[in-house]
Design a protein around this motif. Structure first.
Motif, short mmCIF file in Angstrom:
data_model
loop_
_atom_site.label_atom_id
_atom_site.label_comp_id
_atom_site.label_asym_id
_atom_site.label_seq_id
_atom_site.Cartn_x
_atom_site.Cartn_y
_atom_site.Cartn_z
N ARG A 146 15.98 0.43 14.69
CA ARG A 146 17.05 1.40 14.43
C ARG A 146 17.26 2.29 15.65
NH1 ARG A 146 16.72 4.42 8.82
NH2 ARG A 146 17.17 2.27 8.22
N LEU A 147 16.19 2.72 16.28
CA LEU A 147 16.30 3.52 17.49
C LEU A 147 17.02 2.74 18.59
CD1 LEU A 147 15.66 5.94 19.31
CD2 LEU A 147 13.39 4.96 19.70
N ALA A 148 16.68 1.47 18.73
CA ALA A 148 17.34 0.64 19.74
C ALA A 148 18.83 0.53 19.46
CB ALA A 148 16.70 -0.74 19.78
N ARG A 149 19.22 0.39 18.19
CA ARG A 149 20.64 0.31 17.85
C ARG A 149 21.36 1.61 18.18
NH1 ARG A 149 19.05 -1.74 12.84
NH2 ARG A 149 20.14 -0.07 11.72
N ILE A 150 20.69 2.72 17.95
CA ILE A 150 21.29 4.03 18.26
C ILE A 150 21.53 4.16 19.76
CG2 ILE A 150 20.82 6.51 18.32
CD1 ILE A 150 19.36 6.14 15.61
N LEU A 151 20.54 3.79 20.57
CA LEU A 151 20.70 3.90 22.01
C LEU A 151 21.72 2.89 22.54
CD1 LEU A 151 17.02 4.52 23.20
CD2 LEU A 151 18.85 6.19 22.85
N ASP A 152 21.75 1.71 21.95
CA ASP A 152 22.77 0.73 22.35
C ASP A 152 24.17 1.26 22.07
OD1 ASP A 152 20.81 -1.04 23.14
OD2 ASP A 152 20.90 -2.27 21.33
N ALA A 153 24.35 1.84 20.89
CA ALA A 153 25.65 2.40 20.52
C ALA A 153 26.02 3.57 21.43
CB ALA A 153 25.63 2.86 19.05
N CYS A 154 25.05 4.39 21.75
CA CYS A 154 25.29 5.52 22.66
C CYS A 154 25.78 5.02 24.01
CB CYS A 154 23.99 6.31 22.82
SG CYS A 154 24.08 7.68 24.00
N ALA A 155 25.16 3.97 24.53
CA ALA A 155 25.55 3.43 25.82
C ALA A 155 26.98 2.91 25.82
CB ALA A 155 24.58 2.32 26.24
N VAL A 156 27.34 2.16 24.78
CA VAL A 156 28.69 1.60 24.68
C VAL A 156 29.73 2.72 24.57
CG1 VAL A 156 30.23 0.21 23.25
CG2 VAL A 156 27.92 -0.59 23.72
N LEU A 157 29.44 3.71 23.76
CA LEU A 157 30.39 4.81 23.57
C LEU A 157 30.54 5.66 24.83
CD1 LEU A 157 29.57 5.88 19.91
CD2 LEU A 157 31.72 4.91 20.76
N LEU A 158 29.50 5.74 25.63
CA LEU A 158 29.64 6.46 26.90
C LEU A 158 30.71 5.82 27.77
CD1 LEU A 158 25.93 7.26 27.83
CD2 LEU A 158 27.76 8.95 27.55
N ASP A 159 30.75 4.49 27.79
CA ASP A 159 31.78 3.80 28.56
C ASP A 159 33.16 4.03 27.95
OD1 ASP A 159 30.19 2.74 30.55
OD2 ASP A 159 29.81 0.86 29.48
N GLU A 160 33.23 4.10 26.63
CA GLU A 160 34.52 4.21 25.96
C GLU A 160 35.08 5.63 25.96
OE1 GLU A 160 34.15 2.65 22.03
OE2 GLU A 160 33.62 0.63 22.71
N THR A 161 34.22 6.62 25.80
CA THR A 161 34.70 7.99 25.61
C THR A 161 34.28 8.96 26.70
OG1 THR A 161 32.79 8.78 24.32
CG2 THR A 161 34.51 7.59 23.12
N GLY A 162 33.25 8.62 27.47
CA GLY A 162 32.68 9.58 28.39
C GLY A 162 31.69 10.49 27.68
N TYR A 163 30.97 11.30 28.47
CA TYR A 163 29.94 12.15 27.88
C TYR A 163 30.53 13.30 27.06
CZ TYR A 163 26.03 15.35 27.42
OH TYR A 163 25.08 16.20 26.91
N GLU A 164 31.61 13.91 27.56
CA GLU A 164 32.15 15.09 26.89
C GLU A 164 32.57 14.79 25.45
OE1 GLU A 164 35.20 17.08 29.00
OE2 GLU A 164 34.02 17.35 30.84
N ARG A 165 33.15 13.61 25.21
CA ARG A 165 33.66 13.27 23.88
C ARG A 165 32.64 12.51 23.04
NH1 ARG A 165 39.31 10.45 24.29
NH2 ARG A 165 39.12 10.74 22.03
N LEU A 166 31.49 12.23 23.60
CA LEU A 166 30.44 11.55 22.83
C LEU A 166 29.95 12.46 21.72
CD1 LEU A 166 28.49 9.01 22.81
CD2 LEU A 166 26.90 10.50 24.07
N SER A 167 29.72 11.91 20.53
CA SER A 167 29.17 12.71 19.43
C SER A 167 28.10 11.93 18.70
CB SER A 167 30.27 13.11 18.44
OG SER A 167 30.71 11.99 17.68
N THR A 168 27.16 12.65 18.13
CA THR A 168 26.10 12.00 17.38
C THR A 168 26.66 11.25 16.17
OG1 THR A 168 25.75 14.11 16.23
CG2 THR A 168 24.27 13.61 18.06
N ARG A 169 27.69 11.80 15.54
CA ARG A 169 28.27 11.14 14.37
C ARG A 169 28.93 9.81 14.76
NH1 ARG A 169 28.82 12.54 9.41
NH2 ARG A 169 28.21 14.70 9.84
#
Length: 253
Positions: free
Chosen positions: A27-50
């Motif tokens: 589950r932790l790996a999935r969270i970090l994988d999703a975080c990485a993909v979203l960083l490319d899509e939204t950037g850091y400023e628009r990244l959210s935990t939700r």
């Protein structure tokens, strides 16, 4: 080749709780994988935990079980990147016949460039966390509480954790190493150990100093190359390689 100790995960992730069960680690790996993909899509400023929770397919409480805020989550991603980078470099050096100083330098640089080009989120967050946004808590250590900025989920930790994500994680908190430590120094430590091991050279004070200067220089030049060209300007990458050969080569020979 025998396993090189330096390539095993050595950096304690910025976790509130370290995963104990296999299911929790996945589950932790999935969270970090999703975080990485979203960083490319939204950037850091628009990244959210939700948004990360939704993309990973986990309850928001699972994210807060591991991280107090998005900054801590990104710090953990950066540390995972460092471990994976060290593994790639070690494999590259081990697979290079008749490894010499220039071949070792090429391996270190080429794997960094390759990750910049291909690994999700790495172009924005390689081994460090972006500068804190205005009003954003810079604390990404395990004891921090969920941020109250607009991009974080509303509610307290207690509200979010009690959502059915109740598997045993252990009561111990994860390590507190994160953005508080200079990421380039962490990178230099790992590279220095790898070069010393694979080239049979002592990891003495001089080598540590030389590698740190090389890392700082290469970091600046590679950033310049990727500003000039999203794929990394080949001419600037070649100039970086020549500089590292000239500066580090004699110390590694």
């Amino acid at each position: 080749m025998d396993p090189v100790p330096q390539t095993r995960p050595q950096t304690a992730p910025a976790l509130r709780r370290a995963p104990v069960q296999q299911r929790s680690a996945e589950r932790l790996a999935r969270i970090l994988d999703a975080c990485a993909v979203l960083l490319d899509e939204t950037g850091y400023e628009r990244l959210s935990t939700r948004a990360v929770a939704v993309r990973a397919g986990v309850p928001i409480g699972s994210v807060y079980r591991f991280f107090g805020n998005k900054r801590a989550m990104v710090a953990a991603l950066a540390l995972r990147n460092l471990d994976r980078y060290a593994e790639r470099v070690s494999e590259r050096l081990a697979a290079t016949p008749l490894l010499d100083a220039h071949g070792a330098i090429d391996g270190v640089l080429d794997e960094f460039i390759a990750m910049k080009r291909t690994v999700p989120g790495f172009a924005l967050v390689d081994f460090g966390v972006p500068a804190a946004l205005p009003g954003e808590a810079s604390d990404s250590t395990p004891g921090s509480t969920p941020g109250n900025t607009s991009d974080e989920a509303s509610g307290t930790e207690g509200d979010t954790i009690g959502d059915g994500d109740s598997e045993g994680e252990g009561d111990g908190e994860g390590g507190s190493r994160g953005e508080a430590e200079d990421p380039n120094r962490l990178v230099a430590e790992r590279i220095c150990a790898l070069l010393a091991t694979h080239l049979g050279r002592p990891a003495d004070e001089e080598l540590h100093r030389k590698v740190l200067v090389g890392v700082e220089t290469a970091d600046a030049l590679v950033r310049l190359a990727f500003r000039a060209d999203p794929a990394g300007d080949p001419a600037l990458v070649d100039e970086t390689r020549l500089l590292l050969h000239a500066y580090l080569g004699p110390s590694l020979s």
